[in-house]
Design a protein around this motif. Structure first.
Motif, PDB file in Angstrom:
ATOM      1  N   ALA A  55      -1.922  -3.743  -1.137  1.00 50.60           N
ATOM      2  CA  ALA A  55      -1.143  -4.664  -0.308  1.00 50.60           C
ATOM      3  C   ALA A  55      -1.834  -4.917   1.028  1.00 50.60           C
ATOM      4  O   ALA A  55      -1.891  -6.057   1.507  1.00 50.60           O
ATOM      5  CB  ALA A  55       0.263  -4.111  -0.073  1.00 50.60           C
ATOM      6  N   ILE A  56      -2.357  -3.859   1.631  1.00 51.39           N
ATOM      7  CA  ILE A  56      -3.063  -4.009   2.906  1.00 51.39           C
ATOM      8  C   ILE A  56      -4.283  -4.896   2.698  1.00 51.39           C
ATOM      9  O   ILE A  56      -4.542  -5.820   3.484  1.00 51.39           O
ATOM     10  CB  ILE A  56      -3.460  -2.631   3.472  1.00 51.39           C
ATOM     11  CG1 ILE A  56      -2.209  -1.805   3.791  1.00 51.39           C
ATOM     12  CG2 ILE A  56      -4.343  -2.784   4.712  1.00 51.39           C
ATOM     13  CD1 ILE A  56      -2.487  -0.326   4.030  1.00 51.39           C
ATOM     14  N   HIS A  57      -5.025  -4.661   1.628  1.00 44.54           N
ATOM     15  CA  HIS A  57      -6.208  -5.474   1.323  1.00 44.54           C
ATOM     16  C   HIS A  57      -5.832  -6.937   1.102  1.00 44.54           C
ATOM     17  O   HIS A  57      -6.503  -7.839   1.605  1.00 44.54           O
ATOM     18  CB  HIS A  57      -6.941  -4.910   0.100  1.00 44.54           C
ATOM     19  CG  HIS A  57      -8.097  -5.749  -0.310  1.00 44.54           C
ATOM     20  ND1 HIS A  57      -8.082  -6.518  -1.457  1.00 44.54           N
ATOM     21  CD2 HIS A  57      -9.296  -5.976   0.294  1.00 44.54           C
ATOM     22  CE1 HIS A  57      -9.222  -7.159  -1.561  1.00 44.54           C
ATOM     23  NE2 HIS A  57      -9.981  -6.855  -0.510  1.00 44.54           N
ATOM     24  N   ARG A  58      -4.768  -7.181   0.350  1.00 42.31           N
ATOM     25  CA  ARG A  58      -4.344  -8.571   0.098  1.00 42.31           C
ATOM     26  C   ARG A  58      -4.123  -9.323   1.399  1.00 42.31           C
ATOM     27  O   ARG A  58      -4.497 -10.485   1.523  1.00 42.31           O
ATOM     28  CB  ARG A  58      -3.053  -8.599  -0.730  1.00 42.31           C
ATOM     29  CG  ARG A  58      -3.257  -8.681  -2.205  1.00 42.31           C
ATOM     30  CD  ARG A  58      -1.980  -9.004  -2.971  1.00 42.31           C
ATOM     31  NE  ARG A  58      -0.842  -8.140  -2.662  1.00 42.31           N
ATOM     32  CZ  ARG A  58      -0.640  -6.949  -3.202  1.00 42.31           C
ATOM     33  NH1 ARG A  58      -1.489  -6.456  -4.077  1.00 42.31           N
ATOM     34  NH2 ARG A  58       0.425  -6.247  -2.876  1.00 42.31           N
ATOM     35  N   TYR A  59      -3.496  -8.662   2.373  1.00 39.22           N
ATOM     36  CA  TYR A  59      -3.265  -9.351   3.635  1.00 39.22           C
ATOM     37  C   TYR A  59      -4.561  -9.478   4.437  1.00 39.22           C
ATOM     38  O   TYR A  59      -4.891 -10.560   4.922  1.00 39.22           O
ATOM     39  CB  TYR A  59      -2.210  -8.642   4.492  1.00 39.22           C
ATOM     40  CG  TYR A  59      -1.929  -9.465   5.719  1.00 39.22           C
ATOM     41  CD1 TYR A  59      -0.984 -10.479   5.687  1.00 39.22           C
ATOM     42  CD2 TYR A  59      -2.664  -9.298   6.888  1.00 39.22           C
ATOM     43  CE1 TYR A  59      -0.769 -11.289   6.793  1.00 39.22           C
ATOM     44  CE2 TYR A  59      -2.453 -10.095   7.996  1.00 39.22           C
ATOM     45  CZ  TYR A  59      -1.510 -11.098   7.939  1.00 39.22           C
ATOM     46  OH  TYR A  59      -1.315 -11.906   9.032  1.00 39.22           O
ATOM     47  N   THR A  96     -13.834  -1.105   1.661  1.00 38.86           N
ATOM     48  CA  THR A  96     -13.889  -1.002   3.120  1.00 38.86           C
ATOM     49  C   THR A  96     -12.493  -0.773   3.692  1.00 38.86           C
ATOM     50  O   THR A  96     -12.313   0.034   4.607  1.00 38.86           O
ATOM     51  CB  THR A  96     -14.537  -2.263   3.730  1.00 38.86           C
ATOM     52  OG1 THR A  96     -15.871  -2.372   3.225  1.00 38.86           O
ATOM     53  CG2 THR A  96     -14.566  -2.215   5.241  1.00 38.86           C
ATOM     54  N   VAL A  97     -11.497  -1.455   3.137  1.00 45.04           N
ATOM     55  CA  VAL A  97     -10.114  -1.235   3.577  1.00 45.04           C
ATOM     56  C   VAL A  97      -9.711   0.215   3.317  1.00 45.04           C
ATOM     57  O   VAL A  97      -9.158   0.881   4.192  1.00 45.04           O
ATOM     58  CB  VAL A  97      -9.141  -2.218   2.894  1.00 45.04           C
ATOM     59  CG1 VAL A  97      -7.697  -1.846   3.180  1.00 45.04           C
ATOM     60  CG2 VAL A  97      -9.433  -3.647   3.316  1.00 45.04           C
ATOM     61  N   ALA A  98     -10.006   0.715   2.129  1.00 47.52           N
ATOM     62  CA  ALA A  98      -9.638   2.092   1.779  1.00 47.52           C
ATOM     63  C   ALA A  98     -10.297   3.092   2.725  1.00 47.52           C
ATOM     64  O   ALA A  98      -9.641   4.036   3.194  1.00 47.52           O
ATOM     65  CB  ALA A  98     -10.014   2.382   0.327  1.00 47.52           C
ATOM     66  N   PHE A 144       7.595  -0.745   5.728  1.00 50.72           N
ATOM     67  CA  PHE A 144       8.119  -0.951   4.376  1.00 50.72           C
ATOM     68  C   PHE A 144       9.531  -1.513   4.403  1.00 50.72           C
ATOM     69  O   PHE A 144      10.333  -1.167   5.265  1.00 50.72           O
ATOM     70  CB  PHE A 144       8.140   0.384   3.616  1.00 50.72           C
ATOM     71  CG  PHE A 144       6.778   0.917   3.307  1.00 50.72           C
ATOM     72  CD1 PHE A 144       6.194   0.688   2.076  1.00 50.72           C
ATOM     73  CD2 PHE A 144       6.074   1.646   4.257  1.00 50.72           C
ATOM     74  CE1 PHE A 144       4.927   1.178   1.785  1.00 50.72           C
ATOM     75  CE2 PHE A 144       4.808   2.138   3.988  1.00 50.72           C
ATOM     76  CZ  PHE A 144       4.231   1.903   2.752  1.00 50.72           C
ATOM     77  N   HIS A 145       9.811  -2.354   3.416  1.00 48.76           N
ATOM     78  CA  HIS A 145      11.163  -2.813   3.112  1.00 48.76           C
ATOM     79  C   HIS A 145      11.401  -2.349   1.687  1.00 48.76           C
ATOM     80  O   HIS A 145      10.800  -2.871   0.752  1.00 48.76           O
ATOM     81  CB  HIS A 145      11.264  -4.333   3.230  1.00 48.76           C
ATOM     82  CG  HIS A 145      12.643  -4.831   3.037  1.00 48.76           C
ATOM     83  ND1 HIS A 145      12.979  -5.728   2.051  1.00 48.76           N
ATOM     84  CD2 HIS A 145      13.800  -4.558   3.707  1.00 48.76           C
ATOM     85  CE1 HIS A 145      14.271  -5.993   2.129  1.00 48.76           C
ATOM     86  NE2 HIS A 145      14.784  -5.288   3.121  1.00 48.76           N
ATOM     87  N   GLY A 146      12.231  -1.326   1.533  1.00 51.55           N
ATOM     88  CA  GLY A 146      12.349  -0.680   0.224  1.00 51.55           C
ATOM     89  C   GLY A 146      11.013  -0.036  -0.105  1.00 51.55           C
ATOM     90  O   GLY A 146      10.426   0.662   0.715  1.00 51.55           O
ATOM     91  N   ASN A 147      10.495  -0.314  -1.296  1.00 45.14           N
ATOM     92  CA  ASN A 147       9.202   0.232  -1.711  1.00 45.14           C
ATOM     93  C   ASN A 147       8.040  -0.705  -1.423  1.00 45.14           C
ATOM     94  O   ASN A 147       6.900  -0.379  -1.740  1.00 45.14           O
ATOM     95  CB  ASN A 147       9.225   0.567  -3.207  1.00 45.14           C
ATOM     96  CG  ASN A 147      10.142   1.738  -3.505  1.00 45.14           C
ATOM     97  OD1 ASN A 147      10.261   2.650  -2.695  1.00 45.14           O
ATOM     98  ND2 ASN A 147      10.795   1.699  -4.648  1.00 45.14           N
ATOM     99  N   GLN A 155       5.365  -2.612   0.845  1.00 43.21           N
ATOM    100  CA  GLN A 155       4.705  -2.584   2.143  1.00 43.21           C
ATOM    101  C   GLN A 155       4.617  -4.014   2.664  1.00 43.21           C
ATOM    102  O   GLN A 155       3.998  -4.874   2.061  1.00 43.21           O
ATOM    103  CB  GLN A 155       3.316  -1.961   2.070  1.00 43.21           C
ATOM    104  CG  GLN A 155       2.696  -1.827   3.445  1.00 43.21           C
ATOM    105  CD  GLN A 155       1.716  -0.687   3.579  1.00 43.21           C
ATOM    106  OE1 GLN A 155       1.403  -0.004   2.605  1.00 43.21           O
ATOM    107  NE2 GLN A 155       1.235  -0.465   4.783  1.00 43.21           N
ATOM    108  N   ILE A 156       5.267  -4.250   3.820  1.00 43.03           N
ATOM    109  CA  ILE A 156       5.348  -5.600   4.384  1.00 43.03           C
ATOM    110  C   ILE A 156       4.620  -5.724   5.718  1.00 43.03           C
ATOM    111  O   ILE A 156       4.584  -6.802   6.312  1.00 43.03           O
ATOM    112  CB  ILE A 156       6.814  -6.033   4.553  1.00 43.03           C
ATOM    113  CG1 ILE A 156       7.535  -5.106   5.531  1.00 43.03           C
ATOM    114  CG2 ILE A 156       7.515  -6.092   3.186  1.00 43.03           C
ATOM    115  CD1 ILE A 156       8.842  -5.663   6.050  1.00 43.03           C
TER     116      ILE A 156
END
Length: 157
Positions: free
Chosen positions: A27-31, A45-47, A59-62, A64-65
């Motif tokens: 999710a972080i990579h997608r953004y 590189t993100v990892a 997070f909102h529920g499960n 990552q936002i």
């Protein structure tokens, strides 16, 4: 790297956590890959950047936002970066809360200097106490804004 217990903050249906196991690298990579500051960044590189930082996952529920991370020595200095809240959740003051959670972390109170770079939300950081430096011959940088789009990216070789 210094060891700190996992910190968590809750607000309505939202959670900010520093738990490394909960950070959703995909999710972080997608953004980040579509952001103005890290366009085209590769997943590895993100990892690695997440592995070597103090991370704040929103997070909102499960799901990552949002995200922010501090690159820090845990004693005197930190660089606040990769701050985002997904567009569908913007306008709910979650970005302001995410920054407040970063500031509430025990390591933050020890730091002599915290820096960030932004072209998209200076008003958000001003509300949190950040001020522009804008002093001649004070802050210096080597900037390579297109490194993730370059064919000469040494990380991909």
């Amino acid at each position: 790297m210094a060891s700190f217990d996992v910190q968590e903050w809750r607000k309505e249906d939202y959670l900010v956590t520093t738990d490394a196991e909960k950070q959703d690298i995909a999710a972080i990579h997608r953004y980040l890959t579509r952001s103005t500051w890290a366009e085209g960044i590769d997943r590895e590189t993100v990892a690695i950047s997440v592995q070597n930082s103090l991370n704040f996952g929103l997070f909102h529920g499960n799901e990552q936002i949002g995200f922010a991370r501090l690159v820090t020595d845990y004693a005197t200095f930190a660089y606040l970066c990769d701050v985002y809240v997904l567009e569908a959740y913007q306008g709910k003051k979650l970005g302001k809360w995410l920054i407040a959670c970063c500031h509430a972390h025990p390591v933050f109170e020890k730091l002599r200097r915290i820096v960030l770079f932004t072209s998209t939300a200076p008003w958000l950081y001003a509300q949190a106490g950040y001020v522009p430096i804008n002093r001649p011959d004070y802050t210096w940088t080597i900037a390579r804004p297109d490194i993730y789009k370059s064919r000469n990216n040494p990380i991909e070789k």
